[in-house]
Design a protein around this motif. Structure first.
Motif, PDB file in Angstrom:
ATOM      1  N   ILE A  41       0.976  -1.204   0.081  1.00  0.00           N
ATOM      2  CA  ILE A  41      -0.093   0.049  -0.026  1.00  0.00           C
ATOM      3  C   ILE A  41       0.832   1.230   0.100  1.00  0.00           C
ATOM      4  N   ALA A  42       0.452   2.368  -0.761  1.00  0.00           N
ATOM      5  CA  ALA A  42       1.464   3.366  -0.953  1.00  0.00           C
ATOM      6  C   ALA A  42       1.268   4.336   0.406  1.00  0.00           C
ATOM      7  N   MET A  53       1.446  13.073  13.938  1.00  0.00           N
ATOM      8  CA  MET A  53       1.680  11.535  14.487  1.00  0.00           C
ATOM      9  C   MET A  53       3.123  11.327  14.968  1.00  0.00           C
ATOM     10  N   CYS A  76      -5.208   2.322  11.794  1.00  0.00           N
ATOM     11  CA  CYS A  76      -5.407   2.782  10.385  1.00  0.00           C
ATOM     12  C   CYS A  76      -6.793   3.540  10.254  1.00  0.00           C
ATOM     13  N   LEU A  93      -6.253  -1.003   2.009  1.00  0.00           N
ATOM     14  CA  LEU A  93      -6.290  -1.204   3.462  1.00  0.00           C
ATOM     15  C   LEU A  93      -7.361  -1.642   4.094  1.00  0.00           C
ATOM     16  N   TRP A 105       3.649  -5.678   4.842  1.00  0.00           N
ATOM     17  CA  TRP A 105       4.574  -4.849   4.561  1.00  0.00           C
ATOM     18  C   TRP A 105       5.952  -5.411   4.341  1.00  0.00           C
TER      19      TRP A 105
END
Ligand code: HEC
Ligand code: HEC
Ligand code: HEC
Ligand code: HEC
Ligand code: HEC
Length: 174
Positions: A41-42, A53, A76, A93, A105
């Protein structure tokens, strides 16, 4: 002590220890800076750190402190069930979260299993900043290896900060 003498003493230490070792130490090949690591995922650190954060909001260091954990998909989704939910990347996601599956990941930093490395000792005890070992992550759209994790780089910092450098410190099983 001069830097040169640090280097010499490290080399000497390795040389002395190796004469008594079965296995010969061969420094691993590292390309630094490394190539950008392709992720499923970008995800951009820059975008999220700019939102205020903190590293430890996502990468908690639980239990005995070996791991800097990856954030849970539900965490997320706390934002992304509303923010940008039409984006194809967020839909990927959401699909992982829906299946209760961890996003696979790809790793950026990895030391071999024979190496004993603990995040808590470095971050909480030695107060080392994440940037020392991982670079300016908060400015990156995509991560790549920016800092060495070779034996020499570990030992150089240990020598500079007065941390122990005996072989059994990092290779407990040897
Ligand atoms: C505190 C809220 C918050 C959390 C938690 C959060 N994000 Fe985001 N995320 C954002 C905001 C804000 C943007 C930027 C949206 C924009 O461009 O307008 C964003 C953008 C993104 C984008 C780019 C979407 C696009 O198409 O432009 C991706 C992908 C993404 N986040 C993935 C994640 C992942 C994976 C996690 C968990 C590891 C996560 N986010 C956690 C707030 C959050
Ligand atoms: C919103 C959650 C979030 C925040 C905040 C965050 N990260 Fe991450 N981090 C991730 C996700 C998701 C990945 C996996 C994707 C990637 O590598 O880009 C990751 C990957 C990493 C990795 C690569 C791990 C490896 O070796 O494979 C490092 C290092 C890292 N983060 C450091 C940091 C640092 C330092 C900060 C603070 C400046 C930070 N992160 C802030 C979510 C976050
Ligand atoms: C003294 C160096 C050092 C410091 C300081 C450090 N890391 Fe790491 N980090 C490493 C090494 C080495 C690895 C690879 C560990 C492995 O393969 O077991 C790693 C791996 C990671 C990973 C991948 C998951 C894991 O634990 O293997 C994440 C995420 C990460 N670091 C985030 C952080 C964050 C966030 C900080 C600051 C709070 C931080 N690191 C501070 C050296 C460091
Ligand atoms: C930023 C400098 C720095 C770097 C880089 C660093 N270390 Fe350390 N390390 C320290 C310090 C300082 C201590 C002593 C911490 C203490 O006892 O308070 C330490 C302690 C340790 C310990 C002893 C843990 C214990 O339980 O007493 C191990 C094992 C270790 N480091 C492994 C590594 C490895 C492996 C690497 C490379 C991947 C590495 N370190 C890189 C500064 C560093
Ligand atoms: C501060 C931590 C640290 C200390 C102290 C340390 N090493 Fe290492 N060692 C590492 C790391 C990290 C690697 C993996 C990275 C690399 O290959 O450069 C490694 C890799 C090795 C390897 C290669 C293993 C393989 O499978 O490729 C050998 C052999 C080795 N070390 C022997 C030693 C000996 C002998 C000593 C004592 C002189 C020692 N190490 C002290 C961190 C350390």
């Amino acid at each position: 002590m001069s830097l040169l003498r640090f280097r010499c003493s490290i080399l000497l230490l390795v040389a002395v220890a190796l004469t008594g070792q079965q296995k010969e130490y061969k420094a691993k090949e590292e390309k630094i800076p490394g190539d950008p690591v392709k992720q499923p995922i970008a995800y951009s650190h820059k975008v999220h750190v700019a939102q205020g954060m903190k590293c430890m909001n996502c990468h908690t260091i639980p239990g005995e402190g070996f791991l800097a954990a990856y954030p849970k998909e539900t965490m997320c989704m706390g934002c992304h069930s509303t923010i940008k939910k039409e984006s194809p990347e967020i839909q990927k996601l959401a699909a992982f979260a829906g299946r209760k599956e961890a996003v696979p990941w790809a790793r950026v930093y990895r030391v071999p299993d024979i190496v004993w490395f603990n995040h808590s000792v470095h971050v909480k005890q030695a107060k080392a900043e994440c940037t020392v070992c991982h670079g300016d992550v908060g400015q990156r759209e995509v991560l790549f290896q920016e800092k060495s994790t070779s034996m020499q780089s570990c030992m150089a910092c240990h020598a500079a900060q007065g941390a122990p450098n005996g072989c059994d410190v990092c290779h407990a099983s040897q």
